[in-house]
Design a protein around this motif. Structure first.
Motif, PDB file in Angstrom:
ATOM      1  N   MET A  87      44.801  33.325  38.207  1.00 45.66           N
ATOM      2  CA  MET A  87      45.334  33.454  40.071  1.00 45.66           C
ATOM      3  C   MET A  87      46.840  32.738  39.953  1.00 45.66           C
TER       4      MET A  87
ATOM      5  N   SER B 164      41.110  40.261  36.511  1.00 40.06           N
ATOM      6  CA  SER B 164      40.917  39.646  37.907  1.00 40.06           C
ATOM      7  C   SER B 164      42.409  38.890  39.133  1.00 40.06           C
ATOM      8  N   VAL B 165      43.531  39.190  38.181  1.00 40.35           N
ATOM      9  CA  VAL B 165      44.770  39.050  38.519  1.00 40.35           C
ATOM     10  C   VAL B 165      44.562  40.406  39.562  1.00 40.35           C
ATOM     11  N   TYR B 166      45.110  41.739  38.891  1.00 40.92           N
ATOM     12  CA  TYR B 166      45.394  42.247  39.156  1.00 40.92           C
ATOM     13  C   TYR B 166      44.275  42.966  40.292  1.00 40.92           C
ATOM     14  N   ARG B 167      43.021  42.673  40.590  1.00 41.08           N
ATOM     15  CA  ARG B 167      42.087  43.036  41.547  1.00 41.08           C
ATOM     16  C   ARG B 167      42.566  41.979  42.898  1.00 41.08           C
ATOM     17  N   GLN B 168      42.848  40.654  42.394  1.00 36.82           N
ATOM     18  CA  GLN B 168      43.620  39.725  43.432  1.00 36.82           C
ATOM     19  C   GLN B 168      44.674  40.123  44.230  1.00 36.82           C
ATOM     20  N   VAL B 169      45.614  41.255  43.606  1.00 35.42           N
ATOM     21  CA  VAL B 169      47.055  41.786  44.112  1.00 35.42           C
ATOM     22  C   VAL B 169      46.279  42.795  45.076  1.00 35.42           C
TER      23      VAL B 169
ATOM     24  N   GLU C 222      43.838  43.249  46.726  1.00 35.56           N
ATOM     25  CA  GLU C 222      42.514  42.429  48.095  1.00 35.56           C
ATOM     26  C   GLU C 222      43.856  42.203  48.643  1.00 35.56           C
ATOM     27  N   PHE C 223      44.407  41.587  47.829  1.00 35.35           N
ATOM     28  CA  PHE C 223      46.099  40.479  48.921  1.00 35.35           C
ATOM     29  C   PHE C 223      46.058  41.866  49.775  1.00 35.35           C
TER      30      PHE C 223
END
Length: 320
Positions: free
Chosen positions: A1, A54-59, A61-62
């Protein structure tokens, strides 16, 4: 993350690998003033190449959930981000859906929107240096694209547009170091292919293999480095022994980095009568297309010329 902080002013993001090295960080504040985007800032989000989904999804979603995060331009990660997070978008444009890549993230009335702008921006950039009716007048000339990512897919889609019938390259050759991306661009091109264009795909993971493929290209061909080598990673897809076709157009789609590919071409420019082009106009068109989407602006030719003039102050171009 990765650490992402809530925006306190309207913020556009640059999702890349080495974003602090890009001219956009100096250019954007002046562009924002020229475009009337008061109190608006640009922030970079650096992600390692082929990061965990998961990193791409985190960005994504942010950006989706943060009120003052207005959108983003995506480079390098266009395909990986689409594969990891396309389900988070309320709207995907036809290019994004067809090519399974995202270069633009924006919001429209609360809906998160994804666009693939490269088919437009790469076409605009190529139209700057490929003369009208060039392929019709040079039937021996083809196109060799090294790299099979989102930019390469976009270039193929532009070159094979139906309105160019009668003025297509004799062949389009794609060379890439990994088979999965080669398979994907082959699948997409199969849906686009008009009659009269020969398509070739070469797996070239070892030094010298791209040299050998390029040796088959005809006089006046367009040779493109779309690998990322020379920008985010040092090097070139060619060795120093590679010989460019005579009268070739040589396009490095980047304008920053060690740009070894351009230096290789410039060493042969006079002897081989090359037209060597860097990625500056690709940079200009790429950014202005996405900024217009993120901030819902109409950037006409007059405004574009002004933005190019502003950005030119930060342009340390090598090719000429």
């Amino acid at each position: 993350m990765i650490l992402l902080e809530k925006a306190t002013v309207p913020t556009m993001y640059f999702i890349g690998v080495t974003t602090t090295k890009s001219s956009i960080m100096k250019v954007f504040p002046e562009w924002a003033l020229a475009l009337g985007l008061d109190n608006t800032v640009m922030k970079g989000i650096d992600i390692p190449i082929h990061a965990d989904p998961s990193v791409y999804r985190q960005v994504v979603e942010f950006i989706k959930n943060d009120e003052l995060s207005m959108g983003a331009l995506v480079t390098t990660h266009k395909i990986d981000l689409f594969n990891a997070a396309s389900d988070l978008f309320g709207y995907l444009d036809p290019y994004a859906t067809r090519f399974r890549e995202l270069s633009s993230i924006s919001k429209n009335n609360g809906i998160l929107c994804g666009h693939a702008k490269d088919p437009i921006s790469s076409g605009l950039a190529m139209s700057q240096f490929i003369p009208e009716n060039y392929w019709k007048n040079h039937p021996e000339a083809g196109v060799m694209i090294m790299g099979a990512g989102g930019s390469s897919i976009a270039m193929c889609s532009y070159l094979m547009r139906s309105e160019f019938e009668g003025n297509y390259p004799s062949r389009i050759v794609i060379a890439n170091r990994s088979q999965p991306r080669l398979n994907e661009i082959k699948r997409i091109n199969a849906e686009l292919t008009p009659g009269g264009i020969e398509l070739e795909y070469h797996l070239t993971p070892e030094p010298g293999q791209n040299d050998a493929v390029m040796a088959t290209m005809g006089t006046g061909s367009l040779i493109i480095n779309a690998t990322g080598l020379g920008k985010d990673r040092p090097g070139s897809p060619l060795t120093d022994s590679a010989l460019f076709p005579e009268l070739a157009m040589v396009w490095e789609i980047n304008y920053r980095g060690d740009l070894l590919f351009i230096h290789q071409a410039l060493r042969q420019k006079e002897a081989r009568k090359l037209n060597v082009i860097d990625g500056w106009m690709y940079f200009i068109y790429g950014w202005t297309q996405v900024i217009a989407e993120v901030f819902h602006l109409d950037i006409n030719d007059e405004v574009l010329a002004r933005l190019d003039q502003i950005a030119a102050k930060y342009n340390n171009r090598i090719a000429s």
